[in-house]
Design an enzyme around this catalytic site. Structure first.
Site, PDB file in Angstrom:
ATOM      1  NE  ARG A   1     -14.365 -41.807   3.391  1.00 36.82           N
ATOM      2  CZ  ARG A   1     -13.455 -42.023   2.511  1.00 36.82           C
ATOM      3  NH1 ARG A   1     -12.701 -43.055   2.400  1.00 36.82           N
ATOM      4  NH2 ARG A   1     -13.303 -41.076   1.466  1.00 36.82           N
TER       5      ARG A   1
ATOM      6  CD  GLU B   1      -9.573 -43.291   8.486  1.00 37.31           C
ATOM      7  OE1 GLU B   1      -8.954 -42.607   7.748  1.00 37.31           O
ATOM      8  OE2 GLU B   1     -10.318 -44.265   8.053  1.00 37.31           O
TER       9      GLU B   1
ATOM     10  CG  HIS C   1      -7.860 -44.410   4.932  1.00 35.65           C
ATOM     11  ND1 HIS C   1      -8.967 -43.531   5.120  1.00 35.65           N
ATOM     12  CD2 HIS C   1      -7.610 -44.597   3.410  1.00 35.65           C
ATOM     13  CE1 HIS C   1      -9.496 -43.155   3.979  1.00 35.65           C
ATOM     14  NE2 HIS C   1      -8.977 -43.941   3.001  1.00 35.65           N
TER      15      HIS C   1
END
Ligand code: 8YV
Length: 327
Positions: free
Chosen positions: A237, A266, A284
């Site tokens: 993360r 994000e 991601h």
């Protein structure tokens, strides 16, 4: 077949098709909040009926929502990381939370390996070089300063994903060391201090859970310890890394390179990062293959059907494991 007599499962934010399909196949009765005209009014009208939440990976599932649902029993989160779910609020209410633990470890570890190769062996940049015609122009691509074999890979986090990364690193001829809250019975050296581990590592791979307890564990000091030839890879993360400190370190050469699949905010990636030639950036995609996402979706749906069948679940998160039997 779904029918209104079946327990109502709230999907609070837009969900991917795989999750929706898996829930449909499991016969779950969904209330998709993004599909109604007035979500607040619909939630207020039906809040007493809702007994479960199917939470899409990206969307938040906070205390406000949890506490607004008096009959809520279980939250199935579509993701291994569940930092977007307020587990404390859930546990306080006796609500079981599940994740999709074990369904994407190998895929995320492959992504870490890809980032390792792209940063250390510059494979992405070498391909751009070829496509730009520079090779044909007579010049070989410059030798890379570093190689994986013989290097030391420090892991921050040694759960299932960390261990899958470790196996790949060993296969690449690297020595693996790790830092976690506690040592584990594993054949890798344990460092109780993250900064000391960073000093001893060529590459630091972040594979620990996000959330307040791990926020900015990788700070300016850790990046400095990793050093000008050091490489940071993050597949966990964005919150674990102080992004501003990372940008500064990459910019002034305090840190050599970074390979990132995850970011603080994000899908926004800071312009400063985009401008850095020593950063490899992915959107991601750690678990983003059809087979893996299908497995994740099935497990997320199975946790709910299992709950409705016998009040057990397959993969409860640690914080609410005491509330439930395992299927
Ligand atoms: C997905 C992830 O991007 O499992 C996780 O924790 O971060 C990823 O696999 C996410 O869950 C999809 O929404």
């Amino acid at each position: 077949m779904t029918s209104s007599s079946q327990p109502l499962v709230l999907v609070p934010s837009p969900a991917n098709d795989l999750l929706l399909e898996a829930c449909a196949q499991a016969g779950l009765n969904l209330l998709r909040l993004d599909q109604v005209q007035d979500p607040d009014a619909e939630l207020e009208r039906r809040r007493e009926e809702i007994v479960a939440i199917a939470n899409p990976g990206e969307g938040p599932c906070g205390a406000d929502l949890i506490n607004a649902l008096p009959r809520l029993e279980v939250i199935s989160h579509f993701g291994v990381g569940y930092d977007t779910v307020d587990v404390e609020a859930a546990a306080a209410r006796g609500v079981v939370v599940t994740n999709v633990s074990g369904s994407n470890d190998e895929e995320v570890a492959d992504t870490a390996l890809g980032l390792l190769l792209m940063t250390v062996r510059e494979l992405g940049r070498a391909e751009q070089y070829l496509r730009a015609g520079s090779w044909e122009g007579g010049q070989s691509y410059p030798l890379t300063e570093l190689s994986l074999t013989g290097g030391t890979l420090g892991l921050l986090g040694i759960g299932a994903i960390g261990q899958a990364v470790a196996r790949r690193a060993v296969a690449c001829g690297m020595e693996v060391v790790y830092h976690a809250r506690n040592p584990r019975d594993l054949p890798y050296r344990y460092y109780p201090d993250l900064r000391e581990m960073a000093e001893a590592s060529d590459v630091l791979v972040v594979a620990a859970p996000g959330g307040p307890a791990t926020r900015h564990l990788v700070d300016a000091e850790v990046l400095r310890a990793l050093g000008p030839r050091g490489v940071l890879v993050n597949v966990a993360r964005g919150s674990l890394v102080d992004e501003q400190a990372l940008i500064a370190a990459l910019r002034d050469g305090t840190l050599g390179r970074a390979g990132l699949d995850v970011f603080d905010d994000e899908p926004h990636v800071p312009a400063e990062l985009l401008a850095l030639p020593n950063a490899v950036l992915l959107p991601h995609v750690g678990s983003a293959s059809w087979p893996t996402r299908r497995r994740m979706a099935r497990l997320a749906a199975d946790n709910l059907s299992q709950w409705f069948t016998d009040r057990t679940v397959l993969t409860p998160v640690a914080e609410t494991r005491h509330l439930v039997g395992q299927g």
